[in-house]
Design a protein around this motif. Structure first.
Motif, PDB file in Angstrom:
ATOM      1  N   ALA A  25       0.630  -1.524  -0.300  1.00  0.00           N
ATOM      2  CA  ALA A  25      -0.207  -0.182   0.221  1.00  0.00           C
ATOM      3  C   ALA A  25       1.068   1.273   0.204  1.00  0.00           C
ATOM      4  CB  ALA A  25      -1.023  -0.185   1.180  1.00  0.00           C
ATOM      5  N   SER A  26       1.683   1.808  -1.327  1.00  0.00           N
ATOM      6  CA  SER A  26       2.005   2.880  -1.350  1.00  0.00           C
ATOM      7  C   SER A  26       0.675   3.563  -1.970  1.00  0.00           C
ATOM      8  CB  SER A  26       3.667   2.472  -1.938  1.00  0.00           C
ATOM      9  OG  SER A  26       3.801   3.870  -2.676  1.00  0.00           O
ATOM     10  N   PRO A  27       1.251   5.280  -1.857  1.00  0.00           N
ATOM     11  CA  PRO A  27       1.014   6.546  -3.067  1.00  0.00           C
ATOM     12  C   PRO A  27       1.913   6.859  -3.930  1.00  0.00           C
ATOM     13  CG  PRO A  27       1.425   7.113  -1.091  1.00  0.00           C
ATOM     14  CD  PRO A  27       2.656   5.848  -0.496  1.00  0.00           C
ATOM     15  N   THR A  28       2.385   6.288  -4.486  1.00  0.00           N
ATOM     16  CA  THR A  28       3.659   5.952  -5.625  1.00  0.00           C
ATOM     17  C   THR A  28       3.220   4.322  -6.406  1.00  0.00           C
ATOM     18  OG1 THR A  28       5.292   4.557  -4.536  1.00  0.00           O
ATOM     19  CG2 THR A  28       5.189   7.334  -4.759  1.00  0.00           C
ATOM     20  N   ALA A  29       2.197   3.914  -5.916  1.00  0.00           N
ATOM     21  CA  ALA A  29       1.821   2.396  -6.259  1.00  0.00           C
ATOM     22  C   ALA A  29       0.463   2.087  -5.800  1.00  0.00           C
ATOM     23  CB  ALA A  29       2.139   1.091  -6.463  1.00  0.00           C
ATOM     24  N   PRO A  30      -0.798   2.920  -5.779  1.00  0.00           N
ATOM     25  CA  PRO A  30      -1.460   3.208  -4.827  1.00  0.00           C
ATOM     26  C   PRO A  30      -2.724   1.502  -5.537  1.00  0.00           C
ATOM     27  CG  PRO A  30      -1.931   4.106  -6.580  1.00  0.00           C
ATOM     28  CD  PRO A  30      -0.307   3.901  -6.659  1.00  0.00           C
ATOM     29  N   GLN A  31      -3.872   1.093  -4.425  1.00  0.00           N
ATOM     30  CA  GLN A  31      -4.025  -0.095  -4.690  1.00  0.00           C
ATOM     31  C   GLN A  31      -5.334   0.161  -4.746  1.00  0.00           C
ATOM     32  OE1 GLN A  31      -3.281  -3.754  -2.898  1.00  0.00           O
ATOM     33  NE2 GLN A  31      -1.265  -3.085  -2.276  1.00  0.00           N
ATOM     34  N   GLU A  32      -5.796  -0.280  -5.599  1.00  0.00           N
ATOM     35  CA  GLU A  32      -7.862  -0.344  -5.090  1.00  0.00           C
ATOM     36  C   GLU A  32      -8.760  -0.692  -3.845  1.00  0.00           C
ATOM     37  OE1 GLU A  32     -12.139  -0.567  -8.510  1.00  0.00           O
ATOM     38  OE2 GLU A  32      -9.950  -1.786  -8.420  1.00  0.00           O
ATOM     39  N   GLY A  33      -9.413   0.087  -3.309  1.00  0.00           N
ATOM     40  CA  GLY A  33      -9.727  -0.538  -1.978  1.00  0.00           C
ATOM     41  C   GLY A  33      -8.952   0.218  -0.615  1.00  0.00           C
ATOM     42  N   VAL A  34      -7.763   0.803  -1.160  1.00  0.00           N
ATOM     43  CA  VAL A  34      -6.707   1.744  -0.270  1.00  0.00           C
ATOM     44  C   VAL A  34      -6.273   2.896  -0.596  1.00  0.00           C
ATOM     45  CG1 VAL A  34      -4.601   1.092   1.094  1.00  0.00           C
ATOM     46  CG2 VAL A  34      -6.024  -0.424   0.144  1.00  0.00           C
ATOM     47  N   GLU A  35      -5.689   2.921  -1.250  1.00  0.00           N
ATOM     48  CA  GLU A  35      -5.366   4.819  -1.998  1.00  0.00           C
ATOM     49  C   GLU A  35      -6.711   5.389  -2.573  1.00  0.00           C
ATOM     50  OE1 GLU A  35      -1.661   2.861  -0.751  1.00  0.00           O
ATOM     51  OE2 GLU A  35      -3.114   2.879  -1.948  1.00  0.00           O
ATOM     52  N   TYR A  36      -7.841   4.806  -3.035  1.00  0.00           N
ATOM     53  CA  TYR A  36      -8.206   5.225  -4.048  1.00  0.00           C
ATOM     54  C   TYR A  36      -9.527   4.074  -3.898  1.00  0.00           C
ATOM     55  CZ  TYR A  36      -6.656   2.122  -8.628  1.00  0.00           C
ATOM     56  OH  TYR A  36      -7.008   1.302  -9.037  1.00  0.00           O
ATOM     57  N   GLN A  37     -10.892   4.148  -4.659  1.00  0.00           N
ATOM     58  CA  GLN A  37     -11.739   4.085  -5.055  1.00  0.00           C
ATOM     59  C   GLN A  37     -12.063   3.995  -6.325  1.00  0.00           C
ATOM     60  OE1 GLN A  37     -13.538   1.684  -3.434  1.00  0.00           O
ATOM     61  NE2 GLN A  37     -12.447   2.308  -1.597  1.00  0.00           N
ATOM     62  N   THR A  38     -12.638   2.575  -7.275  1.00  0.00           N
ATOM     63  CA  THR A  38     -13.303   2.921  -8.443  1.00  0.00           C
ATOM     64  C   THR A  38     -14.958   3.118  -8.838  1.00  0.00           C
ATOM     65  OG1 THR A  38     -11.784   1.451  -9.283  1.00  0.00           O
ATOM     66  CG2 THR A  38     -13.602   1.990 -10.783  1.00  0.00           C
ATOM     67  N   LEU A  39     -14.984   4.008  -9.205  1.00  0.00           N
ATOM     68  CA  LEU A  39     -16.839   4.320  -8.870  1.00  0.00           C
ATOM     69  C   LEU A  39     -17.527   2.769 -10.136  1.00  0.00           C
ATOM     70  CD1 LEU A  39     -17.457   8.065 -10.227  1.00  0.00           C
ATOM     71  CD2 LEU A  39     -17.978   6.781  -7.499  1.00  0.00           C
ATOM     72  N   PRO A  40     -18.910   2.818  -9.647  1.00  0.00           N
ATOM     73  CA  PRO A  40     -19.473   1.372  -9.537  1.00  0.00           C
ATOM     74  C   PRO A  40     -19.819   2.100 -11.073  1.00  0.00           C
ATOM     75  CG  PRO A  40     -20.444   2.733  -8.059  1.00  0.00           C
ATOM     76  CD  PRO A  40     -19.442   3.248  -7.766  1.00  0.00           C
ATOM     77  N   SER A  41     -20.501   3.065 -11.454  1.00  0.00           N
ATOM     78  CA  SER A  41     -20.722   3.898 -12.275  1.00  0.00           C
ATOM     79  C   SER A  41     -19.994   4.708 -12.941  1.00  0.00           C
ATOM     80  CB  SER A  41     -22.016   4.201 -12.810  1.00  0.00           C
ATOM     81  OG  SER A  41     -22.771   2.856 -11.768  1.00  0.00           O
ATOM     82  N   PRO A  42     -18.520   4.390 -14.527  1.00  0.00           N
ATOM     83  CA  PRO A  42     -17.816   5.844 -14.516  1.00  0.00           C
ATOM     84  C   PRO A  42     -19.286   6.481 -15.240  1.00  0.00           C
ATOM     85  CG  PRO A  42     -17.025   3.894 -15.277  1.00  0.00           C
ATOM     86  CD  PRO A  42     -18.198   2.958 -14.720  1.00  0.00           C
ATOM     87  N   GLN A  43     -18.377   8.353 -15.075  1.00  0.00           N
ATOM     88  CA  GLN A  43     -18.843   9.313 -15.171  1.00  0.00           C
ATOM     89  C   GLN A  43     -18.222   9.447 -16.940  1.00  0.00           C
ATOM     90  OE1 GLN A  43     -21.954  10.439 -13.589  1.00  0.00           O
ATOM     91  NE2 GLN A  43     -21.675   8.258 -12.810  1.00  0.00           N
ATOM     92  N   PRO A  44     -19.109  10.681 -17.191  1.00  0.00           N
ATOM     93  CA  PRO A  44     -18.521  10.883 -18.763  1.00  0.00           C
ATOM     94  C   PRO A  44     -18.118  12.088 -18.647  1.00  0.00           C
ATOM     95  CG  PRO A  44     -21.165  11.692 -18.236  1.00  0.00           C
ATOM     96  CD  PRO A  44     -20.822  10.603 -17.462  1.00  0.00           C
ATOM     97  N   THR A  45     -16.566  12.347 -19.153  1.00  0.00           N
ATOM     98  CA  THR A  45     -15.670  13.296 -19.037  1.00  0.00           C
ATOM     99  C   THR A  45     -15.674  13.899 -21.024  1.00  0.00           C
ATOM    100  OG1 THR A  45     -14.165  12.187 -19.911  1.00  0.00           O
ATOM    101  CG2 THR A  45     -14.453  12.256 -17.815  1.00  0.00           C
ATOM    102  N   ASP A  46     -15.569  15.375 -20.395  1.00  0.00           N
ATOM    103  CA  ASP A  46     -15.936  15.797 -22.018  1.00  0.00           C
ATOM    104  C   ASP A  46     -14.290  16.653 -22.125  1.00  0.00           C
ATOM    105  OD1 ASP A  46     -15.749  18.063 -19.969  1.00  0.00           O
ATOM    106  OD2 ASP A  46     -17.215  19.359 -20.790  1.00  0.00           O
ATOM    107  N   THR A  47     -12.878  15.856 -22.009  1.00  0.00           N
ATOM    108  CA  THR A  47     -11.795  16.404 -22.562  1.00  0.00           C
ATOM    109  C   THR A  47     -10.791  16.168 -22.907  1.00  0.00           C
ATOM    110  OG1 THR A  47     -10.843  15.164 -20.233  1.00  0.00           O
ATOM    111  CG2 THR A  47     -11.782  17.296 -19.659  1.00  0.00           C
TER     112      THR A  47
END
Length: 224
Positions: A25-47
């Protein structure tokens, strides 16, 4: 095996297991469920080819105020890699003047010049922006045309942006702030980053950690 030797071996194995937890568990190699989460439904982007980064924040929030200098430096460092956006979270009628202030400055192209000043007014001068008149007085005191500012502040467009915030918070599962969403799918925060750090890590350490997590998530998004 002799009892003493067995005890030493158990202790060493325990240390190794504990060490591997922090190595994984490291900020430079973050793990899902620890340093970040993935949204169940990704939101659209316009960039386009740039990575969208959204900060959900509140002017009244002391943690957002503390996070702001490091976040600003991080945005500058990312440069053309990202398109950075902010959403001022809702919080009942008392927060609406702060929301309208934020969206008015943004609409008038004044946010880069006055964003930090608003934070300082709240957290250093302890002015609460409790009503519209206080906001107008602050704007005039800081050299902004009062009539023009009030016209934008009271416009339908600003009202629509404020009304949309609740639906954005629902879509991105925002329950605390500051919170950062990268590429419409990856959610992180200083609190998330702190989960991968030794117990007792300071808020400043967690804030630095999440900036590293954000580096990794931007790279992850670009790789896709």
């Amino acid at each position: 095996m002799r009892p003493l030797r067995r005890l030493l071996l158990t202790a060493l194995l325990g240390l190794a297991a504990g060490g591997s937890t922090y190595a994984l568990a490291s900020p430079t190699a973050p793990q899902e469920g620890v340093e970040y989460q993935t949204l169940p439904s990704p939101q659209p982007t316009d960039t386009g080819s740039k990575v969208e980064v959204i900060e959900f924040f509140a002017y009244y929030c002391p943690h957002c105020y503390a996070f702001e200098p490091g976040l600003e430096a991080w945005v500058r460092k990312q440069g053309d890699n990202i398109v950075f956006k902010r959403v001022h979270v809702s919080g009942g009628a008392a927060v609406v003047p702060q929301q309208r202030l934020f969206y008015t400055l943004d609409a008038m192209g004044l946010l880069p010049q006055y964003h930090q000043k608003v934070f300082d007014t709240l957290h250093v001068e302890h002015m609460r922006f409790a009503n519209d008149e206080q906001v107008f007085e602050w704007a005039a005191k800081n050299g902004i045309d009062r009539a023009k500012f009030a016209s934008v502040y009271n416009s339908f467009g600003i009202g629509a942006k404020v009304r949309r915030v609740d639906s954005l918070m629902d879509a991105y599962h925002v329950e605390f702030w500051p919170m950062v969403v990268i590429d419409g799918r990856y959610v992180t925060s200083p609190t998330h980053a702190g989960k991968g750090m030794p117990e007792g890590s300071s808020e400043a350490q967690q804030q630095q950690g999440v900036l590293q997590v954000m580096d990794a998530l931007v790279a992850k998004a670009k790789a896709k």
